[in-house]
Design a protein around this motif. Structure first.
Motif, PDB file in Angstrom:
ATOM      1  N   SER A   3       0.816  -1.203   0.000  1.00 48.94           N
ATOM      2  CA  SER A   3       0.000   0.000   0.000  1.00 48.94           C
ATOM      3  C   SER A   3       0.856   1.262   0.000  1.00 48.94           C
ATOM      4  O   SER A   3       0.422   2.309   0.420  1.00 48.94           O
ATOM      5  CB  SER A   3      -0.935  -0.010   1.211  1.00 48.94           C
ATOM      6  OG  SER A   3      -0.150  -0.048   2.389  1.00 48.94           O
ATOM      7  N   ASP A  22       1.093   0.757  -8.854  1.00 43.64           N
ATOM      8  CA  ASP A  22       0.244  -0.430  -8.852  1.00 43.64           C
ATOM      9  C   ASP A  22      -1.240  -0.086  -8.859  1.00 43.64           C
ATOM     10  O   ASP A  22      -2.072  -0.977  -8.779  1.00 43.64           O
ATOM     11  CB  ASP A  22       0.595  -1.345  -7.680  1.00 43.64           C
ATOM     12  CG  ASP A  22       0.406  -0.683  -6.327  1.00 43.64           C
ATOM     13  OD1 ASP A  22      -0.017   0.490  -6.274  1.00 43.64           O
ATOM     14  OD2 ASP A  22       0.683  -1.338  -5.313  1.00 43.64           O
ATOM     15  N   SER A  23      -1.563   1.213  -8.957  1.00 45.82           N
ATOM     16  CA  SER A  23      -2.977   1.578  -9.067  1.00 45.82           C
ATOM     17  C   SER A  23      -3.117   2.908  -9.796  1.00 45.82           C
ATOM     18  O   SER A  23      -2.235   3.769  -9.711  1.00 45.82           O
ATOM     19  CB  SER A  23      -3.639   1.662  -7.690  1.00 45.82           C
ATOM     20  OG  SER A  23      -3.395   2.917  -7.095  1.00 45.82           O
ATOM     21  N   THR A  24      -4.224   3.056 -10.473  1.00 47.27           N
ATOM     22  CA  THR A  24      -4.507   4.289 -11.199  1.00 47.27           C
ATOM     23  C   THR A  24      -4.642   5.452 -10.224  1.00 47.27           C
ATOM     24  O   THR A  24      -4.169   6.558 -10.497  1.00 47.27           O
ATOM     25  CB  THR A  24      -5.794   4.129 -12.034  1.00 47.27           C
ATOM     26  OG1 THR A  24      -5.587   3.056 -12.967  1.00 47.27           O
ATOM     27  CG2 THR A  24      -6.124   5.389 -12.807  1.00 47.27           C
ATOM     28  N   LYS A  26      -3.135   5.934  -7.363  1.00 51.08           N
ATOM     29  CA  LYS A  26      -1.804   6.357  -6.912  1.00 51.08           C
ATOM     30  C   LYS A  26      -1.086   7.119  -8.017  1.00 51.08           C
ATOM     31  O   LYS A  26      -0.417   8.116  -7.761  1.00 51.08           O
ATOM     32  CB  LYS A  26      -0.994   5.149  -6.455  1.00 51.08           C
ATOM     33  CG  LYS A  26      -1.540   4.566  -5.161  1.00 51.08           C
ATOM     34  CD  LYS A  26      -0.826   3.295  -4.789  1.00 51.08           C
ATOM     35  CE  LYS A  26      -1.511   2.666  -3.590  1.00 51.08           C
ATOM     36  NZ  LYS A  26      -0.955   1.363  -3.271  1.00 51.08           N
ATOM     37  N   GLU A  79      -1.728  -3.637 -16.218  1.00 53.16           N
ATOM     38  CA  GLU A  79      -2.138  -3.335 -14.847  1.00 53.16           C
ATOM     39  C   GLU A  79      -2.897  -2.018 -14.751  1.00 53.16           C
ATOM     40  O   GLU A  79      -3.813  -1.884 -13.942  1.00 53.16           O
ATOM     41  CB  GLU A  79      -0.919  -3.300 -13.930  1.00 53.16           C
ATOM     42  CG  GLU A  79      -0.275  -4.662 -13.728  1.00 53.16           C
ATOM     43  CD  GLU A  79       0.967  -4.603 -12.858  1.00 53.16           C
ATOM     44  OE1 GLU A  79       1.184  -3.585 -12.165  1.00 53.16           O
ATOM     45  OE2 GLU A  79       1.734  -5.578 -12.879  1.00 53.16           O
ATOM     46  N   LEU A  80      -2.501  -1.032 -15.534  1.00 50.51           N
ATOM     47  CA  LEU A  80      -3.128   0.294 -15.475  1.00 50.51           C
ATOM     48  C   LEU A  80      -3.679   0.677 -16.851  1.00 50.51           C
ATOM     49  O   LEU A  80      -3.247   1.634 -17.482  1.00 50.51           O
ATOM     50  CB  LEU A  80      -2.127   1.347 -14.985  1.00 50.51           C
ATOM     51  CG  LEU A  80      -1.548   1.116 -13.586  1.00 50.51           C
ATOM     52  CD1 LEU A  80      -0.607   2.239 -13.202  1.00 50.51           C
ATOM     53  CD2 LEU A  80      -2.639   0.967 -12.547  1.00 50.51           C
TER      54      LEU A  80
END
Length: 127
Positions: A3, A22-24, A26, A79-80
């Protein structure tokens, strides 16, 4: 992936300052925070299965070590996907050069010299 706000890609290369997300959410937070800076951001759109992307990895490592005032970011298109679509990535590898929150240039494919030329062009504009 944890996280953390971002994960620094720590390969065996020294002086590695390449950031992966690892996330849009972020990515968006990071992108928005840097929107007002004058520093160049080079976003490397890549995929684990992409052989041309792998060919560019050592070059990106070298550039990240050489151009310490430039932020290098890797985004895996699988992933994104939303980020890839937002930047209209249609081929890999694609390198998007961003300044002040706007696309300054784009290099598609294994074009090391062209990418280096664009990085140098946009870092000179910082002065």
């Amino acid at each position: 992936m944890g996280s953390n706000l971002f994960n620094v890609d720590e390969s065996s290369e020294s002086s590695n300052n390449i950031i992966t997300f690892d996330s849009t959410a972020k990515w968006n937070a990071h992108f928005n925070a840097l929107e007002e800076t004058h520093n160049l951001m080079v976003v490397d759109f890549t995929a684990k299965w992409c052989r041309p992307c792998k060919l560019m990895d050592p070059t990106i490592q070298d550039f990240a070590a050489k151009y310490t005032n430039v932020e290098f970011i890797k985004i895996d298109v699988d992933e994104l996907m939303a980020v890839s679509r937002a930047f209209q990535v249609q081929a890999l590898p694609t390198f998007i050069l961003i300044k002040r929150g706007k696309v300054a240039d784009k290099v598609v494919g294994v074009r090391k010299e062209e990418l280096q030329r664009m990085i140098e062009k946009h870092t000179k504009l910082n002065v």
